[in-house]
Design a protein around this motif. Structure first.
Motif, short mmCIF file in Angstrom:
data_model
loop_
_atom_site.label_atom_id
_atom_site.label_comp_id
_atom_site.label_asym_id
_atom_site.label_seq_id
_atom_site.Cartn_x
_atom_site.Cartn_y
_atom_site.Cartn_z
N MET A 180 0.85 -1.20 0.00
CA MET A 180 0.00 0.00 0.00
C MET A 180 0.88 1.25 0.00
O MET A 180 1.81 1.36 0.79
CB MET A 180 -0.90 0.01 1.24
N SER A 181 0.61 2.17 -0.94
CA SER A 181 1.33 3.43 -0.93
C SER A 181 0.75 4.33 0.15
O SER A 181 -0.38 4.14 0.59
CB SER A 181 1.26 4.11 -2.29
N CYS A 182 1.52 5.32 0.55
CA CYS A 182 1.12 6.15 1.68
C CYS A 182 1.12 7.64 1.33
O CYS A 182 1.82 8.43 1.97
CB CYS A 182 2.03 5.90 2.88
N PRO A 183 0.37 8.04 0.31
CA PRO A 183 0.28 9.48 0.02
C PRO A 183 -0.57 10.18 1.08
O PRO A 183 -1.38 9.56 1.77
CB PRO A 183 -0.40 9.51 -1.35
N PHE A 184 -0.37 11.47 1.19
CA PHE A 184 -1.21 12.27 2.08
C PHE A 184 -2.39 12.79 1.27
O PHE A 184 -2.39 13.93 0.79
CB PHE A 184 -0.39 13.42 2.68
N ASP A 185 -3.39 11.94 1.11
CA ASP A 185 -4.59 12.34 0.38
C ASP A 185 -5.80 11.65 1.00
O ASP A 185 -5.67 10.82 1.91
CB ASP A 185 -4.47 12.03 -1.12
N LEU A 186 -6.98 12.01 0.54
CA LEU A 186 -8.20 11.51 1.17
C LEU A 186 -8.40 10.02 0.96
O LEU A 186 -8.96 9.34 1.84
CB LEU A 186 -9.40 12.29 0.64
N ASP A 187 -7.95 9.50 -0.17
CA ASP A 187 -8.08 8.06 -0.39
C ASP A 187 -7.29 7.28 0.66
O ASP A 187 -7.77 6.30 1.23
CB ASP A 187 -7.61 7.68 -1.79
N HIS A 188 -6.07 7.72 0.92
CA HIS A 188 -5.27 7.00 1.91
C HIS A 188 -5.79 7.27 3.32
O HIS A 188 -5.67 6.40 4.20
CB HIS A 188 -3.79 7.36 1.82
N TYR A 189 -6.38 8.44 3.55
CA TYR A 189 -6.96 8.67 4.87
C TYR A 189 -8.11 7.69 5.11
O TYR A 189 -8.25 7.15 6.22
CB TYR A 189 -7.44 10.11 5.00
N ARG A 190 -8.91 7.43 4.09
CA ARG A 190 -9.95 6.42 4.23
C ARG A 190 -9.33 5.06 4.56
O ARG A 190 -9.86 4.29 5.39
CB ARG A 190 -10.78 6.32 2.95
N GLU A 191 -8.21 4.74 3.92
CA GLU A 191 -7.53 3.47 4.19
C GLU A 191 -7.04 3.40 5.63
O GLU A 191 -7.09 2.33 6.25
CB GLU A 191 -6.37 3.29 3.22
N LEU A 192 -6.57 4.53 6.17
CA LEU A 192 -6.16 4.55 7.58
C LEU A 192 -7.33 4.25 8.50
O LEU A 192 -7.21 3.45 9.44
CB LEU A 192 -5.57 5.92 7.93
N LEU A 193 -8.48 4.88 8.25
CA LEU A 193 -9.65 4.63 9.08
C LEU A 193 -10.11 3.19 8.95
O LEU A 193 -10.46 2.55 9.96
CB LEU A 193 -10.77 5.58 8.68
N ASP A 194 -10.10 2.66 7.74
CA ASP A 194 -10.51 1.27 7.54
C ASP A 194 -9.52 0.32 8.21
O ASP A 194 -9.92 -0.73 8.74
CB ASP A 194 -10.61 0.96 6.05
N ALA A 195 -8.23 0.67 8.19
CA ALA A 195 -7.23 -0.18 8.85
C ALA A 195 -7.48 -0.21 10.35
O ALA A 195 -7.34 -1.27 11.00
CB ALA A 195 -5.83 0.35 8.56
N ALA A 196 -7.86 0.92 10.92
CA ALA A 196 -8.16 0.95 12.36
C ALA A 196 -9.34 0.05 12.69
O ALA A 196 -9.32 -0.69 13.69
CB ALA A 196 -8.44 2.38 12.80
N ARG A 197 -10.36 0.08 11.86
CA ARG A 197 -11.51 -0.80 12.07
C ARG A 197 -11.10 -2.26 11.94
O ARG A 197 -11.49 -3.12 12.74
CB ARG A 197 -12.61 -0.47 11.06
#
Length: 213
Positions: free
Chosen positions: A1-18
């Motif tokens: 998984m790439s880690c750009p600072f954008d909204l798509d990756h922010y969604r991925e962060l939230l989903d990863a927490a879940r």
């Protein structure tokens, strides 16, 4: 998984927490295993804060937004400021004071929780009267804190650790403007934010009946 600072990756962060089994916690109690204290220091842009707040509500996430009363970039007493405060509450988020040391003047708009703006080491972890300083123990513990300050993760993007449930608990500091405005570097992102604000200011001028011809 790439880690750009954008909204798509922010969604991925939230989903990863879940996926990692974390629950979104507020600073009204001490950390417990499985807590994720999602924190936003709103340094520059109320508009960006609202974008993240809406996204988080859609993802079932809860955060604490720290807003400034002494910002040179926004005014909480403006229409936008009042609407932002109201909308954050409507979306189920907590609101704390992002204070400039040594002034910690809170009021009824804020929960009893505080984060210092650009703190120095001599006071960043010290308790304050009548509020939780989010950088004081036990809410701040080495190894259980990640920050995206200046568009750089000091210990790496936490998405893998969140997805794996690798943190006993975590305080995660995310600055909204870094994720909402486009840019591969902090400089590029800030210039994108300034371009967007220019258009907003032109609309404000027009609304104030300023002739720009």
């Amino acid at each position: 998984m790439s880690c750009p600072f954008d909204l798509d990756h922010y969604r991925e962060l939230l989903d990863a927490a879940r996926a990692g089994g974390y629950r979104f916690a507020s600073f009204d109690r001490e950390p417990q295993p499985g807590d994720l204290f999602l924190r936003h220091d709103v340094d520059l842009s109320l508009e960006a804060a609202l974008v993240l707040a809406e996204l988080e509500q859609e993802r079932g996430a809860h955060a604490t937004y720290f807003l400034m009363t002494e910002s040179v970039f926004y005014n909480l007493d403006s229409q936008l400021g009042r609407e932002t405060l109201g909308r954050l509450r409507e979306l189920g988020h907590a609101v704390g004071l992002h204070a400039v040391h040594p002034r910690a003047r809170s009021d009824a708009r804020f929960d009893p929780v505080l984060a210092w703006h650009n703190p120095d080491p001599e006071f960043v972890h010290e308790p304050v009267d009548a509020a939780v300083n989010v950088m004081q123990p036990p809410w701040f513990t080495k190894g259980k804190y990640r920050s995206d300050s200046n568009q750089r993760w000091r210990e790496g993007c936490p998405h893998d650790g969140l997805r794996a449930g690798a943190f006993e608990w975590l305080q995660l500091l995310v600055h909204p403007e870094i994720w909402v405005y486009d840019g591969a570097t902090m400089g590029e992102t800030m210039r994108a934010m300034l371009d967007a604000k220019r258009e907003e200011l032109l609309r404000y001028l027009a609304g104030d009946r300023i002739e720009l011809t």
